[in-house]
Motif scaffolding. Structure first.
Motif, mmCIF file in Angstrom:
data_model
loop_
_atom_site.group_PDB
_atom_site.id
_atom_site.type_symbol
_atom_site.label_atom_id
_atom_site.label_comp_id
_atom_site.label_asym_id
_atom_site.label_seq_id
_atom_site.Cartn_x
_atom_site.Cartn_y
_atom_site.Cartn_z
ATOM 1 N N LEU A 128 0.621 -1.315 -0.424
ATOM 2 C CA LEU A 128 0.120 -0.006 -0.083
ATOM 3 C C LEU A 128 1.206 1.470 0.088
ATOM 4 N N ASN A 129 2.118 1.188 0.964
ATOM 5 C CA ASN A 129 2.968 2.603 1.291
ATOM 6 C C ASN A 129 3.507 2.259 -0.386
ATOM 7 N N GLU A 187 -5.988 8.762 -6.584
ATOM 8 C CA GLU A 187 -5.702 6.508 -5.777
ATOM 9 C C GLU A 187 -4.545 6.855 -4.942
ATOM 10 N N ALA A 188 -3.398 7.115 -5.193
ATOM 11 C CA ALA A 188 -2.393 7.358 -3.710
ATOM 12 C C ALA A 188 -2.355 7.283 -2.315
ATOM 13 N N GLU A 189 -3.766 8.253 -2.691
ATOM 14 C CA GLU A 189 -4.340 9.076 -1.409
ATOM 15 C C GLU A 189 -5.198 7.561 -0.573
ATOM 16 N N ARG A 220 -3.719 5.934 2.912
ATOM 17 C CA ARG A 220 -4.989 6.677 3.830
ATOM 18 C C ARG A 220 -5.460 5.014 4.569
ATOM 19 N N ARG A 221 -5.685 4.065 3.679
ATOM 20 C CA ARG A 221 -6.207 2.505 4.024
ATOM 21 C C ARG A 221 -5.305 2.043 5.110
ATOM 22 N N GLU A 257 2.799 8.653 7.142
ATOM 23 C CA GLU A 257 3.068 9.529 7.394
ATOM 24 C C GLU A 257 2.652 10.353 6.218
ATOM 25 N N HIS A 258 4.734 10.238 5.919
ATOM 26 C CA HIS A 258 5.955 11.133 5.087
ATOM 27 C C HIS A 258 4.793 10.321 3.911
#
Length: 142
Positions: A96-97, A112-114, A118-119, A132-133
């Motif tokens: 995910l990251n 989509e990246a966000e 967030r997931r 968070e970065h």
């Protein structure tokens, strides 16, 4: 004596000319892939990640492959591997990251990246700072 020598030379091949069963587990291949990746031996890392890509190691091995392709500046291949990792395990934190980061670096699909990052954050990763970065990077680029 000749049989012992012959047996020693063919120890890696089972009867019938087929390769013998792999002596390493998927987890061991994964660990080798990680070690090779960290050492900059990307071809060997990809080989080991491919061997590890079964059962419970599938998502982690695919993420490793994605990391190698990202490091090689092959974003299309990296993205495909990260997406495959998420298809195998939608909650795989590193996939995910890393997919979110890749999309942000490419400056595309930022919404989509966000969603991906967030997931990941909703799954309470530790340590949170890297995630968070990634989110902050995405928000800055939006």
């Amino acid at each position: 004596m000749a049989l012992l020598v012959l047996g020693g030379l063919t120890g890696c091949v089972a009867l019938g000319g087929r390769p013998a069963r792999d002596a390493l587990t998927s987890a061991e291949h994964l660990n080798l892939g990680i070690a090779y990746e960290h050492a900059g031996r990307t071809d060997l890392a990809l080989r080991e990640y491919e061997r590890a890509a079964t059962g419970p190691m599938l998502s982690r091995a695919l993420t490793g492959q994605g990391n190698v392709y990202a490091a090689r500046q092959e974003p299309a291949l990296a993205e495909a591997k990260f997406r495959a990792a998420l298809a195998a395990d939608p909650d795989h934190l590193h996939a995910l990251n890393n997919l979110a980061w890749l999309l942000a670096e490419e400056g595309r699909s930022l919404a989509e990246a966000e969603q991906f990052i967030r997931r990941a954050l909703a799954l309470n990763p530790e340590p949170r700072a890297a995630y968070e970065h990634t989110l902050q990077t995405i928000l800055d680029r939006q």
